[in-house]
Design an enzyme around this catalytic site. Sequence first.
Site, PDB file in Angstrom:
ATOM      1  N   GLY A  68       0.841  -1.186   0.000  1.00 11.93           N
ATOM      2  CA  GLY A  68       0.000   0.000   0.000  1.00 11.93           C
ATOM      3  C   GLY A  68       0.876   1.236   0.000  1.00 11.93           C
ATOM      4  O   GLY A  68       1.285   1.736  -1.046  1.00 11.93           O
TER       5      GLY A  68
ATOM      6  N   THR B 286     -10.578   1.831  -6.907  1.00 13.75           N
ATOM      7  CA  THR B 286     -11.798   2.589  -7.129  1.00 13.75           C
ATOM      8  C   THR B 286     -12.200   2.469  -8.598  1.00 13.75           C
ATOM      9  O   THR B 286     -11.364   2.606  -9.481  1.00 13.75           O
ATOM     10  CB  THR B 286     -11.607   4.060  -6.755  1.00 13.75           C
ATOM     11  OG1 THR B 286     -11.171   4.141  -5.401  1.00 13.75           O
ATOM     12  CG2 THR B 286     -12.909   4.840  -6.903  1.00 13.75           C
TER      13      THR B 286
ATOM     14  N   GLU C 136      -3.337  14.011  -7.564  1.00 12.96           N
ATOM     15  CA  GLU C 136      -4.328  13.223  -6.818  1.00 12.96           C
ATOM     16  C   GLU C 136      -4.454  13.744  -5.388  1.00 12.96           C
ATOM     17  O   GLU C 136      -5.561  13.905  -4.855  1.00 12.96           O
ATOM     18  CB  GLU C 136      -3.934  11.745  -6.783  1.00 12.96           C
ATOM     19  CG  GLU C 136      -4.913  10.904  -5.964  1.00 12.96           C
ATOM     20  CD  GLU C 136      -4.438   9.486  -5.701  1.00 12.96           C
ATOM     21  OE1 GLU C 136      -5.205   8.722  -5.090  1.00 12.96           O
ATOM     22  OE2 GLU C 136      -3.293   9.139  -6.088  1.00 12.96           O
TER      23      GLU C 136
ATOM     24  N   ARG D 248     -32.551  25.165  15.944  1.00 10.69           N
ATOM     25  CA  ARG D 248     -32.759  24.330  17.125  1.00 10.69           C
ATOM     26  C   ARG D 248     -32.807  25.186  18.381  1.00 10.69           C
ATOM     27  O   ARG D 248     -31.938  26.028  18.619  1.00 10.69           O
ATOM     28  CB  ARG D 248     -31.614  23.320  17.233  1.00 10.69           C
ATOM     29  CG  ARG D 248     -31.647  22.455  18.465  1.00 10.69           C
ATOM     30  CD  ARG D 248     -32.783  21.454  18.427  1.00 10.69           C
ATOM     31  NE  ARG D 248     -32.673  20.485  19.515  1.00 10.69           N
ATOM     32  CZ  ARG D 248     -33.533  19.496  19.713  1.00 10.69           C
ATOM     33  NH1 ARG D 248     -34.554  19.331  18.886  1.00 10.69           N
ATOM     34  NH2 ARG D 248     -33.370  18.664  20.722  1.00 10.69           N
TER      35      ARG D 248
END
Length: 420
Positions: free
Chosen positions: A161, A188, A276, A302
């Site tokens: 890796g 991917t 990348e 909220r």
Amino acid sequence: MFATRRITQTASRRLFSTQLATSTATLTDFNAFNPTEEHKGLREMVRAFAENEVEPQALEYNRAEKFNIPLFRKLGDLGLLGITVPEEYGGSGMDATAMCIAMEELSAVDPAFCLSYLAHSTLFVNNLNINGNHEQKMKYLTAASSGSLIGGMCMSEPGAGTDVLGMSTKATSKGDSWVINGTKMWITNGTVDGVNTGDAFLVYARTGEKRTDLSMFIVEKDMPGFTLGQKIEDKLGMRASMTAELVFEDVVVPQENMVGSLNGAALCMMRNLEIERVALAAMSSGIARRCVEEMAKYSMQRRAFGATIGEFGQIQKMIAESYAEFMASRSYIYNTSNNLDLNSAGNVMDSDGVKLFAGAMAKRVADCAIQTMGGNGYTGEYRVEQLWRDSKLLEIGGGTNESHHKNMTKWFKKDDGRIE
């Protein structure tokens, strides 16, 4: 093998102007994030497409762990799949900053869909555009830019890796062809539907004795011996992006499918890793921006103890610091992309640095968004829990944080670590 369709810059600009009318974005004048009119138009177009077409399908496809192929192909109609590719090969001829704009806007609504886009447009398309020859570009880039071809890149392996130069996949010369054997992991777009592989891949393989003796090949779907090993199921995040193991058993690849020179792919790999990593940092920016917007909006709606929660100091601290971190990271990203030449190499310090900073930033901001929303933030309906899960990959994929630490520290050994 593949049908092709040219998308010219003129056509892309017409699409940009058409989409401007539907944009809900309010953007400032040109700045580091939109340095030219074309960049500004691109952002408005992609934001409109993301909000109108990507957002509505995000939860459904993430929950089903499916890739939305028809929607992906629409990116080709917009000129996004070949965003850095010259018009000659069907692309839009833009730059690293344009790539970052597309990544930021798409990841703000669906990081998983954006990750599949990144694998195609950056790891396959841009890589081949920079390193391939004219014949290879004509054959593959026109199809990839239109969306008729879905591509990816095969680098990581089950046992390699971060130590990518330790890969064992091998290509052996046989006459006027090469025979590839090995296994690639975490790919991917490795599968597009859980059954079939993507259409074409850039595959790194060992072709010599030295660690750096790597070559790159184009491998097409249905080549004998090239098969889907397994679709990786039940991931923490990025679930609408398909991840797979790919197997190569005596896959015969013709010599004309070698990209670049024999044993010269290590440089191709390192050069493409730079864009990348900047693109992944831009994805972090999109995740963080969406989280800041959601937590700020929620804090104004909220109510607790007779007031909106945005009036409480603890909530104000999380929102204000999240916004500041997001803007600091975003500035670093676009400063890097605005100065990045896609044909260059040796930009490791900032391509690694910006991803290192942005990935951790996105996770922290997403965590603050969940904390601000309490139980609601913990549920899928409010989206921030998905963004939190998706953000973790950005500290792992494309280079782990630890690899960035190593690469950046090595840089300081050069020129006595002087920072200009």
